[in-house]
Write a protein that holds these residues in place. Sequence first.
Motif, PDB file in Angstrom:
ATOM      1  N   THR A  41      -1.496   1.776   7.695  1.00  0.00           N
ATOM      2  CA  THR A  41      -0.367   2.326   6.946  1.00  0.00           C
ATOM      3  C   THR A  41       0.183   1.285   5.974  1.00  0.00           C
ATOM      4  O   THR A  41       0.458   1.597   4.802  1.00  0.00           O
ATOM      5  CB  THR A  41       0.748   2.791   7.909  1.00  0.00           C
ATOM      6  N   LEU A  42       0.316   0.063   6.431  1.00  0.00           N
ATOM      7  CA  LEU A  42       0.808  -1.003   5.560  1.00  0.00           C
ATOM      8  C   LEU A  42      -0.176  -1.318   4.431  1.00  0.00           C
ATOM      9  O   LEU A  42       0.237  -1.686   3.328  1.00  0.00           O
ATOM     10  CB  LEU A  42       1.139  -2.249   6.371  1.00  0.00           C
ATOM     11  N   VAL A  43      -1.464  -1.154   4.679  1.00  0.00           N
ATOM     12  CA  VAL A  43      -2.464  -1.317   3.619  1.00  0.00           C
ATOM     13  C   VAL A  43      -2.220  -0.275   2.528  1.00  0.00           C
ATOM     14  O   VAL A  43      -2.217  -0.600   1.335  1.00  0.00           O
ATOM     15  CB  VAL A  43      -3.906  -1.200   4.168  1.00  0.00           C
ATOM     16  N   VAL A  44      -2.016   0.967   2.930  1.00  0.00           N
ATOM     17  CA  VAL A  44      -1.752   2.032   1.965  1.00  0.00           C
ATOM     18  C   VAL A  44      -0.480   1.720   1.173  1.00  0.00           C
ATOM     19  O   VAL A  44      -0.443   1.881  -0.055  1.00  0.00           O
ATOM     20  CB  VAL A  44      -1.671   3.411   2.670  1.00  0.00           C
ATOM     21  N   VAL A  45       0.549   1.248   1.855  1.00  0.00           N
ATOM     22  CA  VAL A  45       1.798   0.882   1.175  1.00  0.00           C
ATOM     23  C   VAL A  45       1.542  -0.260   0.187  1.00  0.00           C
ATOM     24  O   VAL A  45       2.010  -0.223  -0.953  1.00  0.00           O
ATOM     25  CB  VAL A  45       2.891   0.500   2.193  1.00  0.00           C
ATOM     26  N   CYS A  46       0.799  -1.272   0.619  1.00  0.00           N
ATOM     27  CA  CYS A  46       0.488  -2.403  -0.277  1.00  0.00           C
ATOM     28  C   CYS A  46      -0.292  -1.946  -1.507  1.00  0.00           C
ATOM     29  O   CYS A  46      -0.017  -2.413  -2.618  1.00  0.00           O
ATOM     30  CB  CYS A  46      -0.309  -3.477   0.461  1.00  0.00           C
ATOM     31  N   LEU A  47      -1.245  -1.043  -1.322  1.00  0.00           N
ATOM     32  CA  LEU A  47      -2.018  -0.545  -2.465  1.00  0.00           C
ATOM     33  C   LEU A  47      -1.125   0.221  -3.434  1.00  0.00           C
ATOM     34  O   LEU A  47      -1.241   0.063  -4.658  1.00  0.00           O
ATOM     35  CB  LEU A  47      -3.185   0.313  -1.991  1.00  0.00           C
ATOM     36  N   ALA A  48      -0.239   1.036  -2.882  1.00  0.00           N
ATOM     37  CA  ALA A  48       0.688   1.776  -3.741  1.00  0.00           C
ATOM     38  C   ALA A  48       1.627   0.818  -4.477  1.00  0.00           C
ATOM     39  O   ALA A  48       1.858   0.960  -5.678  1.00  0.00           O
ATOM     40  CB  ALA A  48       1.491   2.782  -2.913  1.00  0.00           C
ATOM     41  N   MET A  49       2.152  -0.165  -3.758  1.00  0.00           N
ATOM     42  CA  MET A  49       3.056  -1.141  -4.380  1.00  0.00           C
ATOM     43  C   MET A  49       2.313  -1.978  -5.424  1.00  0.00           C
ATOM     44  O   MET A  49       2.886  -2.332  -6.459  1.00  0.00           O
ATOM     45  CB  MET A  49       3.676  -2.040  -3.313  1.00  0.00           C
ATOM     46  N   GLY A  50       1.063  -2.268  -5.160  1.00  0.00           N
ATOM     47  CA  GLY A  50       0.266  -3.004  -6.132  1.00  0.00           C
ATOM     48  C   GLY A  50       0.075  -2.221  -7.414  1.00  0.00           C
ATOM     49  O   GLY A  50       0.114  -2.774  -8.511  1.00  0.00           O
ATOM     50  N   ALA A  51      -0.119  -0.920  -7.267  1.00  0.00           N
ATOM     51  CA  ALA A  51      -0.305  -0.073  -8.442  1.00  0.00           C
ATOM     52  C   ALA A  51       1.006   0.172  -9.184  1.00  0.00           C
ATOM     53  O   ALA A  51       1.019   0.269 -10.411  1.00  0.00           O
ATOM     54  CB  ALA A  51      -0.923   1.262  -8.022  1.00  0.00           C
ATOM     55  N   LEU A  52       2.099   0.243  -8.442  1.00  0.00           N
ATOM     56  CA  LEU A  52       3.374   0.623  -9.049  1.00  0.00           C
ATOM     57  C   LEU A  52       4.284  -0.550  -9.395  1.00  0.00           C
ATOM     58  O   LEU A  52       5.110  -0.427 -10.301  1.00  0.00           O
ATOM     59  CB  LEU A  52       4.132   1.563  -8.106  1.00  0.00           C
ATOM     60  N   ARG A  53       4.156  -1.664  -8.692  1.00  0.00           N
ATOM     61  CA  ARG A  53       5.132  -2.745  -8.847  1.00  0.00           C
ATOM     62  C   ARG A  53       4.528  -4.078  -9.272  1.00  0.00           C
ATOM     63  O   ARG A  53       4.880  -4.621 -10.294  1.00  0.00           O
ATOM     64  CB  ARG A  53       5.896  -2.968  -7.535  1.00  0.00           C
ATOM     65  N   ASP A  54       3.664  -4.611  -8.396  1.00  0.00           N
ATOM     66  CA  ASP A  54       3.203  -5.987  -8.591  1.00  0.00           C
ATOM     67  C   ASP A  54       1.791  -6.122  -8.035  1.00  0.00           C
ATOM     68  O   ASP A  54       1.548  -5.796  -6.871  1.00  0.00           O
ATOM     69  CB  ASP A  54       4.166  -6.931  -7.849  1.00  0.00           C
ATOM     70  N   TRP A  55       0.881  -6.617  -8.846  1.00  0.00           N
ATOM     71  CA  TRP A  55      -0.528  -6.726  -8.465  1.00  0.00           C
ATOM     72  C   TRP A  55      -0.724  -7.599  -7.222  1.00  0.00           C
ATOM     73  O   TRP A  55      -1.728  -7.470  -6.509  1.00  0.00           O
ATOM     74  CB  TRP A  55      -1.356  -7.278  -9.625  1.00  0.00           C
ATOM     75  N   ARG A  56       0.206  -8.460  -6.892  1.00  0.00           N
ATOM     76  CA  ARG A  56       0.047  -9.338  -5.727  1.00  0.00           C
ATOM     77  C   ARG A  56       0.041  -8.582  -4.400  1.00  0.00           C
ATOM     78  O   ARG A  56      -0.471  -9.086  -3.399  1.00  0.00           O
ATOM     79  CB  ARG A  56       1.123 -10.421  -5.730  1.00  0.00           C
ATOM     80  N   PHE A  57       0.558  -7.370  -4.418  1.00  0.00           N
ATOM     81  CA  PHE A  57       0.471  -6.542  -3.202  1.00  0.00           C
ATOM     82  C   PHE A  57      -0.990  -6.226  -2.870  1.00  0.00           C
ATOM     83  O   PHE A  57      -1.340  -6.047  -1.704  1.00  0.00           O
ATOM     84  CB  PHE A  57       1.272  -5.245  -3.352  1.00  0.00           C
ATOM     85  N   PHE A  58      -1.848  -6.164  -3.883  1.00  0.00           N
ATOM     86  CA  PHE A  58      -3.276  -5.964  -3.631  1.00  0.00           C
ATOM     87  C   PHE A  58      -3.849  -7.102  -2.794  1.00  0.00           C
ATOM     88  O   PHE A  58      -4.709  -6.890  -1.945  1.00  0.00           O
ATOM     89  CB  PHE A  58      -4.071  -5.851  -4.942  1.00  0.00           C
TER      90      PHE A  58
END
Length: 108
Positions: A41-58
Amino acid sequence: MTTATSRERQERYRSFAAFYPFYLTEHVNPVSRRLHVVGTTLVVVCLAMGALRDWRFFLAAPLVGYGFAWVGHFVFEKNRPATFKHPLYSLMGDFRLWFETLTGRRKF
């Protein structure tokens, strides 16, 4: 009749359909399964945040996902993650387990 070791069984998988039943036997501890679901679940959140906010979430996504999963394996299951032998099938298994849990097919 001799029983195949875990390593011998892992090396035989030629399809995800053949691998997934083995994947489930490596995730029998309920705490480990929960850690996998939370991590995915946190991976999915990180991918979404990476796409929407900051690439470092990837960059955080695999650390978070594997971190939770590997604690489940090493601390609760007392086994070696299948990621080391079958990384793609293992990742697919994590997402299938996650989906089955979210849809109620598997107990959390």
